[in-house]
Design an enzyme around this catalytic site. Structure first.
Site, PDB file in Angstrom:
ATOM      1  N   THR A 147       0.801  -1.226   0.000  1.00  0.00           N
ATOM      2  CA  THR A 147       0.000   0.000   0.000  1.00  0.00           C
ATOM      3  C   THR A 147       0.831   1.272   0.000  1.00  0.00           C
ATOM      4  O   THR A 147       0.279   2.367   0.024  1.00  0.00           O
ATOM      5  CB  THR A 147      -0.953   0.029   1.212  1.00  0.00           C
ATOM      6  OG1 THR A 147      -0.181  -0.021   2.406  1.00  0.00           O
ATOM      7  CG2 THR A 147      -1.946  -1.110   1.172  1.00  0.00           C
ATOM      8  N   LEU A 153       2.742   4.477   1.105  1.00  0.00           N
ATOM      9  CA  LEU A 153       2.513   5.348   2.260  1.00  0.00           C
ATOM     10  C   LEU A 153       1.121   5.972   2.179  1.00  0.00           C
ATOM     11  O   LEU A 153       0.946   7.170   2.303  1.00  0.00           O
ATOM     12  CB  LEU A 153       3.586   6.438   2.346  1.00  0.00           C
ATOM     13  CG  LEU A 153       4.962   5.983   2.769  1.00  0.00           C
ATOM     14  CD1 LEU A 153       5.923   7.166   2.857  1.00  0.00           C
ATOM     15  CD2 LEU A 153       4.941   5.256   4.103  1.00  0.00           C
ATOM     16  N   HIS A 154       0.139   5.147   1.941  1.00  0.00           N
ATOM     17  CA  HIS A 154      -1.242   5.621   1.891  1.00  0.00           C
ATOM     18  C   HIS A 154      -1.925   5.349   3.227  1.00  0.00           C
ATOM     19  O   HIS A 154      -1.480   4.528   4.002  1.00  0.00           O
ATOM     20  CB  HIS A 154      -1.982   4.949   0.736  1.00  0.00           C
ATOM     21  CG  HIS A 154      -1.361   5.278  -0.591  1.00  0.00           C
ATOM     22  ND1 HIS A 154      -1.554   6.486  -1.203  1.00  0.00           N
ATOM     23  CD2 HIS A 154      -0.515   4.585  -1.377  1.00  0.00           C
ATOM     24  CE1 HIS A 154      -0.865   6.509  -2.329  1.00  0.00           C
ATOM     25  NE2 HIS A 154      -0.219   5.372  -2.458  1.00  0.00           N
ATOM     26  N   THR A 155      -2.967   6.014   3.495  1.00  0.00           N
ATOM     27  CA  THR A 155      -3.815   5.951   4.677  1.00  0.00           C
ATOM     28  C   THR A 155      -3.125   5.465   5.950  1.00  0.00           C
ATOM     29  O   THR A 155      -2.485   6.249   6.626  1.00  0.00           O
ATOM     30  CB  THR A 155      -5.084   5.132   4.378  1.00  0.00           C
ATOM     31  OG1 THR A 155      -5.588   5.532   3.112  1.00  0.00           O
ATOM     32  CG2 THR A 155      -6.143   5.392   5.422  1.00  0.00           C
ATOM     33  N   PRO A 199      -0.444   3.315   6.782  1.00  0.00           N
ATOM     34  CA  PRO A 199       1.005   3.470   6.934  1.00  0.00           C
ATOM     35  C   PRO A 199       1.456   4.930   6.834  1.00  0.00           C
ATOM     36  O   PRO A 199       2.397   5.340   7.502  1.00  0.00           O
ATOM     37  CB  PRO A 199       1.610   2.618   5.828  1.00  0.00           C
ATOM     38  CG  PRO A 199       0.512   2.203   4.955  1.00  0.00           C
ATOM     39  CD  PRO A 199      -0.775   2.451   5.653  1.00  0.00           C
TER      40      PRO A 199
END
Length: 86
Positions: free
Chosen positions: A12, A14-16, A18
């Site tokens: 994922t 560096l989305h939401t 993390p």
């Protein structure tokens, strides 16, 4: 000033979730911290700005910290990115 290039390997990026933890860690330091990808730069302490970079799996980012705790900041962010599940 301390710099580090690192590859983001988790699915994922560096989305939401993390990204939120990345910013939380960055905010724990006094140093000014930026993250750059493909020539675009963002304040590592701003979730919106980090998300706008579009850091996804396989992205190489540059972390730059400048200040009294720059070494600790870079080490903490490197450790966090490195431990994210692939």
């Amino acid at each position: 000033m301390k710099e580090l290039r690192i590859k983001v390997t988790n699915p994922t990026g560096l989305h939401t979730r993390p990204g939120t933890e990345f910013v939380r860690i960055a905010k724990g330091f006094e140093s000014n911290i930026t993250v750059s990808k493909d020539g675009k730069e963002a304040n590592a302490k701003s979730l919106v700005k980090v998300m706008k970079l579009g850091v996804s799996q396989g992205s190489e980012i540059l972390l730059v910290a400048e200040g009294s705790d720059e070494v600790a900041a870079i080490h903490a962010l490197e450790a966090y990115i490195s431990q994210l599940a692939e």
